[in-house]
Design a protein around this motif. Structure first.
Motif, mmCIF file in Angstrom:
data_model
loop_
_atom_site.group_PDB
_atom_site.id
_atom_site.type_symbol
_atom_site.label_atom_id
_atom_site.label_comp_id
_atom_site.label_asym_id
_atom_site.label_seq_id
_atom_site.Cartn_x
_atom_site.Cartn_y
_atom_site.Cartn_z
ATOM 1 N N PHE A 1 -6.520 -60.537 1.462
ATOM 2 C CA PHE A 1 -7.725 -59.384 2.948
ATOM 3 C C PHE A 1 -7.233 -58.431 2.386
ATOM 4 N N VAL A 2 -8.487 -57.228 2.048
ATOM 5 C CA VAL A 2 -8.019 -55.802 1.802
ATOM 6 C C VAL A 2 -8.095 -54.751 2.854
ATOM 7 N N LEU A 3 -6.543 -54.059 3.097
ATOM 8 C CA LEU A 3 -7.091 -53.431 4.287
ATOM 9 C C LEU A 3 -7.128 -51.364 3.720
ATOM 10 N N ALA A 4 -7.314 -50.656 4.809
ATOM 11 C CA ALA A 4 -7.123 -49.867 4.660
ATOM 12 C C ALA A 4 -6.879 -49.407 6.151
ATOM 13 N N ALA A 5 -6.793 -47.903 5.643
ATOM 14 C CA ALA A 5 -6.003 -46.505 6.558
ATOM 15 C C ALA A 5 -7.716 -46.401 7.514
ATOM 16 N N ALA A 6 -7.476 -45.742 8.757
ATOM 17 C CA ALA A 6 -8.558 -45.537 9.836
ATOM 18 C C ALA A 6 -8.674 -43.885 9.012
ATOM 19 N N GLN A 7 -8.338 -43.453 8.459
ATOM 20 C CA GLN A 7 -8.684 -42.304 7.876
ATOM 21 C C GLN A 7 -8.019 -42.361 5.766
ATOM 22 N N PRO A 8 -8.844 -42.395 5.950
ATOM 23 C CA PRO A 8 -8.823 -41.871 3.947
ATOM 24 C C PRO A 8 -7.343 -41.557 3.543
ATOM 25 N N ARG A 9 -6.156 -42.560 3.120
ATOM 26 C CA ARG A 9 -4.883 -41.978 3.154
ATOM 27 C C ARG A 9 -4.347 -42.964 1.145
ATOM 28 N N SER A 10 -3.466 -42.023 1.275
ATOM 29 C CA SER A 10 -3.099 -42.940 -0.229
ATOM 30 C C SER A 10 -1.891 -44.046 -0.193
ATOM 31 N N PHE A 11 -2.277 -45.170 -0.688
ATOM 32 C CA PHE A 11 -0.729 -46.148 0.167
ATOM 33 C C PHE A 11 0.267 -46.083 -1.186
ATOM 34 N N ARG A 12 1.200 -45.543 -0.748
ATOM 35 C CA ARG A 12 2.825 -45.018 -2.451
ATOM 36 C C ARG A 12 3.444 -46.403 -2.167
ATOM 37 N N TYR A 13 3.924 -47.139 -2.788
ATOM 38 C CA TYR A 13 4.630 -48.229 -2.510
ATOM 39 C C TYR A 13 5.402 -48.951 -4.523
ATOM 40 N N LEU A 14 6.052 -49.282 -4.413
ATOM 41 C CA LEU A 14 6.508 -49.680 -5.410
ATOM 42 C C LEU A 14 5.577 -51.249 -5.802
ATOM 43 N N GLY B 1 -13.308 -55.451 9.393
ATOM 44 C CA GLY B 1 -13.251 -54.147 10.965
ATOM 45 C C GLY B 1 -12.642 -54.492 11.836
ATOM 46 N N MET B 2 -11.448 -54.781 11.655
ATOM 47 C CA MET B 2 -10.779 -56.334 12.228
ATOM 48 C C MET B 2 -9.201 -55.059 11.934
ATOM 49 N N SER B 3 -8.426 -54.401 13.023
ATOM 50 C CA SER B 3 -7.588 -53.845 13.180
ATOM 51 C C SER B 3 -6.225 -54.571 12.574
ATOM 52 N N LEU B 4 -5.129 -54.730 12.325
ATOM 53 C CA LEU B 4 -3.684 -55.460 12.181
ATOM 54 C C LEU B 4 -2.554 -54.162 12.253
ATOM 55 N N GLY B 5 -2.196 -54.744 13.160
ATOM 56 C CA GLY B 5 -0.811 -54.554 13.178
ATOM 57 C C GLY B 5 0.454 -54.090 11.903
ATOM 58 N N VAL B 6 0.497 -52.402 10.839
ATOM 59 C CA VAL B 6 1.246 -53.248 10.288
ATOM 60 C C VAL B 6 2.326 -52.383 9.738
ATOM 61 N N MET B 7 3.509 -53.056 8.864
ATOM 62 C CA MET B 7 4.428 -51.659 9.092
ATOM 63 C C MET B 7 5.492 -52.561 7.545
ATOM 64 N N GLY B 8 5.656 -51.429 7.329
ATOM 65 C CA GLY B 8 6.256 -51.294 5.862
ATOM 66 C C GLY B 8 6.105 -50.060 4.922
ATOM 67 N N THR C 1 -1.264 -48.907 12.406
ATOM 68 C CA THR C 1 -2.587 -50.188 11.828
ATOM 69 C C THR C 1 -3.367 -49.845 10.715
ATOM 70 N N LEU C 2 -3.193 -51.208 10.222
ATOM 71 C CA LEU C 2 -4.734 -51.116 9.063
ATOM 72 C C LEU C 2 -6.120 -52.016 9.356
ATOM 73 N N ARG C 3 -6.966 -50.994 9.178
ATOM 74 C CA ARG C 3 -8.497 -52.121 8.761
ATOM 75 C C ARG C 3 -8.873 -53.063 7.439
ATOM 76 N N CYS C 4 -9.540 -53.919 8.183
ATOM 77 C CA CYS C 4 -9.467 -54.970 7.273
ATOM 78 C C CYS C 4 -11.482 -54.160 6.489
ATOM 79 N N VAL C 5 -11.139 -54.055 5.082
ATOM 80 C CA VAL C 5 -12.453 -53.816 5.371
ATOM 81 C C VAL C 5 -12.835 -54.432 3.986
ATOM 82 N N GLN C 6 -12.182 -56.049 3.811
ATOM 83 C CA GLN C 6 -12.456 -57.100 2.960
ATOM 84 C C GLN C 6 -12.061 -58.373 2.816
#
Ligand code: FES
Length: 368
Positions: A41-54, A109-116, A25-30
């Motif tokens: 919708f800006v999403l973040a992990a519960a703990q600080p995480r680095s998002f790697r993608y193309l 503050g809301m959590s969303l299931g995310v894959m990818g 899950t990711l949490r909506c932060v804005q």
């Protein structure tokens, strides 16, 4: 100043990469209102995480809407050059189940299931001397991600960015694109609006994007690598005008995730035609446990295609193993699955599979 929980320690090594295999899950932060009917919708992990993608890749949201599990893909509008959060930019689709639900329900503050993330639509794996980005409506998102990444990398890429919208009130990211063009001497912008908004000071192109207009905006478009994203008819029109000009379609790439407007699963999943079954091609029986239906599936066709051929409805969206919409538990049998990121390895290990990209190698029973 209070730091957000997802803020990394900038003085330390980068935060560990985020993986949807471990962190579902990711949490909506804005939530940002971009236009009258588009939100980011800006999403973040519960703990600080680095998002790697193309830049240009998408994520799949796994939602529970009124008790129904729904998967929907959204291209990331953010850039991996700002790796601490990701964002999706969503337009309300009239009657669209997911876009309206997101607009009406998702709050900070809301959590969303995310894959990818997954997907192959990116200019970062196929360098070219010159690019032409063409977007229609909210199809701007992957091209925005690529442009943001090029900008943040201080790239001197030669990019013509044509963004088409219905009216000036529907133009997305105009100010940011203008700002980036100020910093990138070889980024040129052109906005094309179908209609005027009464009272607006818009002075850009008015009408549709056709061959003459494109030649006016980018006289050298035949020498550019073209990346297009938008609704299917829009991309069809771009293909047609490029084809009419004799454009080398090897230099063309497109992406669409307008799943809200896709046809019903049985229609869109239809195979091109019922091919004669070559001798020696085996057929297996696919049994649906819950509905007590069964149909036969050749070893060289996907289970989704065979279901469609037999008039059996199975949920699906992308039909290419990317979105996870068709994910199903396999109760018995073996399949050969070639997915494109729409399922986690852990789920595969637990017996889940994607009928849209799986061919049977024995009789199969599904939990459907
Ligand atoms: S329909 Fe998208 S993964 Fe199967």
């Amino acid at each position: 100043m209070t730091l957000p929980a997802h803020a990394p320690n900038f003085a330390a090594l980068p935060a560990a990469p985020w993986s949807s295999d471990h962190d579902e899950t990711l949490r909506c932060v804005q939530v940002r209102q971009e236009t009258h009917d588009v939100k980011t919708f800006v999403l973040a992990a519960a703990q600080p995480r680095s998002f790697r993608y193309l830049p240009g890749q998408f994520i799949t949201l796994e939602l529970d809407i009124a008790g129904t599990k729904v998967n929907r893909c959204y291209t990331l509008s953010s850039s991996p050059t700002r790796p601490d959060v990701v964002s999706i930019t969503v337009k309300r689709v009239p009657g669209g189940l997911v876009s309206n639900w997101l607009h009406d329900n998702v709050q900070v503050g809301m959590s969303l299931g995310v894959m990818g993330p997954s997907g192959v639509f990116t200019c970062f794996e196929k360098p070219a001397k010159r690019y032409l980005f063409v977007s229609g409506g909210s199809g701007v998102t992957p091209l925005m991600s690529m442009t943001r990444a090029l900008h943040d990398l201080a790239s001197d890429a030669d990019v013509v960015f044509v963004h088409c919208a219905r009216t000036p009130a529907d133009v997305l990211f105009a100010e940011e694109l203008t700002l980036m063009a100020r910093n990138m001497p070889k980024l040129r912008l052109a906005i094309v609006c179908e209609n005027h908004t009464p009272g607006s000071s818009y002075a850009g192109h008015l009408g549709r994007l056709d061959g003459a207009r494109l030649a006016h905006i980018a006289p050298d478009f035949m020498q550019r690598a073209v990346y297009t994203c938008g609704p299917a008819p829009f991309m069809g029109a771009v293909r047609t005008l490029l084809g009419a000009a004799g454009f080398d379609m090897q230099q063309y790439a497109e992406e669409s995730f307008a799943f809200e407007t896709l046809q019903a699963p049985t229609e869109q999943a239809s195979p091109p035609a019922t091919e004669p079954v070559a001798s020696g091609v085996r057929s297996y029986t696919v049994q649906l446990q819950k509905t007590q239906q069964s149909f036969s599936c050749r070893e060289n066709q996907t289970i989704l295609q065979a279901a469609s051929e037999a008039g059996v409805r199975l949920p699906s969206s992308c039909s290419s193993g990317a979105c996870g919409t068709c994910k199903t538990q396999k109760l018995a049998g073996t399949v050969d699955m070639k997915h494109a990121g729409g399922i986690r390895q852990r789920e595969v290990d637990q017996g889940w599979m994607l009928p849209c990209c799986s061919t049977p190698s024995s009789d199969v029973t599904l939990d459907r």
